[in-house]
Design a protein around this motif. Structure first.
Motif, PDB file in Angstrom:
ATOM      1  N   VAL A  77       0.877  -1.167   0.000  1.00 54.84           N
ATOM      2  CA  VAL A  77       0.000   0.000   0.000  1.00 54.84           C
ATOM      3  C   VAL A  77       0.916   1.218   0.000  1.00 54.84           C
ATOM      4  O   VAL A  77       1.728   1.378   0.910  1.00 54.84           O
ATOM      5  CB  VAL A  77      -0.929   0.029   1.234  1.00 54.84           C
ATOM      6  N   VAL A  78       0.798   2.056  -1.036  1.00 54.16           N
ATOM      7  CA  VAL A  78       1.634   3.246  -1.151  1.00 54.16           C
ATOM      8  C   VAL A  78       0.726   4.466  -1.204  1.00 54.16           C
ATOM      9  O   VAL A  78      -0.109   4.578  -2.093  1.00 54.16           O
ATOM     10  CB  VAL A  78       2.522   3.195  -2.415  1.00 54.16           C
ATOM     11  N   MET A  79       0.889   5.357  -0.225  1.00 51.28           N
ATOM     12  CA  MET A  79       0.192   6.643  -0.237  1.00 51.28           C
ATOM     13  C   MET A  79       1.252   7.706  -0.479  1.00 51.28           C
ATOM     14  O   MET A  79       1.883   8.195   0.455  1.00 51.28           O
ATOM     15  CB  MET A  79      -0.527   6.896   1.087  1.00 51.28           C
ATOM     16  N   GLY A  80       1.496   7.980  -1.761  1.00 51.46           N
ATOM     17  CA  GLY A  80       2.513   8.946  -2.142  1.00 51.46           C
ATOM     18  C   GLY A  80       2.867   8.770  -3.597  1.00 51.46           C
ATOM     19  O   GLY A  80       2.390   7.853  -4.266  1.00 51.46           O
ATOM     20  N   ASN A  81       3.706   9.629  -4.095  1.00 52.26           N
ATOM     21  CA  ASN A  81       4.109   9.601  -5.494  1.00 52.26           C
ATOM     22  C   ASN A  81       5.342   8.724  -5.684  1.00 52.26           C
ATOM     23  O   ASN A  81       6.175   8.617  -4.791  1.00 52.26           O
ATOM     24  CB  ASN A  81       4.402  11.014  -5.988  1.00 52.26           C
ATOM     25  N   ILE A  82       5.434   8.115  -6.868  1.00 55.14           N
ATOM     26  CA  ILE A  82       6.574   7.276  -7.211  1.00 55.14           C
ATOM     27  C   ILE A  82       7.281   7.884  -8.415  1.00 55.14           C
ATOM     28  O   ILE A  82       6.667   8.092  -9.458  1.00 55.14           O
ATOM     29  CB  ILE A  82       6.136   5.837  -7.552  1.00 55.14           C
TER      30      ILE A  82
END
Length: 115
Positions: A77-82
Motif C-alpha cells: 500500500v503506497v500513499m505517495g508519489n513514485i
C-alpha cells in the motif's frame, strides 16, 4: 553511512544505509539508500524513500524517489508519489498517488513532438 541495515523493530528518525531491509518493522522518518530498499510485508514506513532500486511489499506513506526500478508487490500500500526508471505493479497492490518514470532513457515528450 551504514553498509547494510535490517530493521525488525521501530525506528523514529531518518535512516541511511547502502542497503535497507524492513522486516515487519515500523519506521517514522526518511529512508535513504545508495542501493536497494526492501520493505517487507507487515512493515510500515511513514516517510520518503530515496534509493537506487526498491521492492515494496509493506505500507508506505510518503514519496518514493528511485533512480532505477521499483517493484510494488501484491501486499503493498503506497500513499505517495513514485518517481523511478520503471515501475512494476503487481495485482492487488494499492497506490494513492502519481507514478512517473522520469528517469527512463526514453525521450517521452520527443515521441509526441515528432523528433
Amino acid at each position: 553511512m551504514v553498509h547494510r541495515s535490517t530493521v525488525t523493530g521501530t525506528i523514529n528518525g531518518n535512516s541511511a544505509a547502502s542497503e535497507f531491509f524492513a522486516d515487519v518493522a515500523k519506521v517514522e522518518g526518511e529512508v535513504v539508500s545508495s542501493g536497494t530498499v526492501k520493505i517487507g510485508a507487515g512493515s510500515v514506513i511513514i516517510g520518503n524513500i530515496s534509493a537506487a532500486s526498491a521492492v515494496i511489499a509493506g505500507a508506505i506513506k510518503g514519496d518514493i524517489d528511485v533512480q532505477g526500478p521499483v517493484v510494488v508487490d501484491t501486499s503493498a500500500v503506497v500513499m505517495g508519489n513514485i518517481k523511478s526508471r520503471s515501475v512494476q505493479i503487481n495485482n492487488g497492490a494499492v497506490i494513492e498517488g502519481f507514478c512517473s518514470q522520469c528517469y527512463a532513457d526514453i525521450d517521452v515528450q520527443g515521441l509526441f513532438d515528432g523528433k
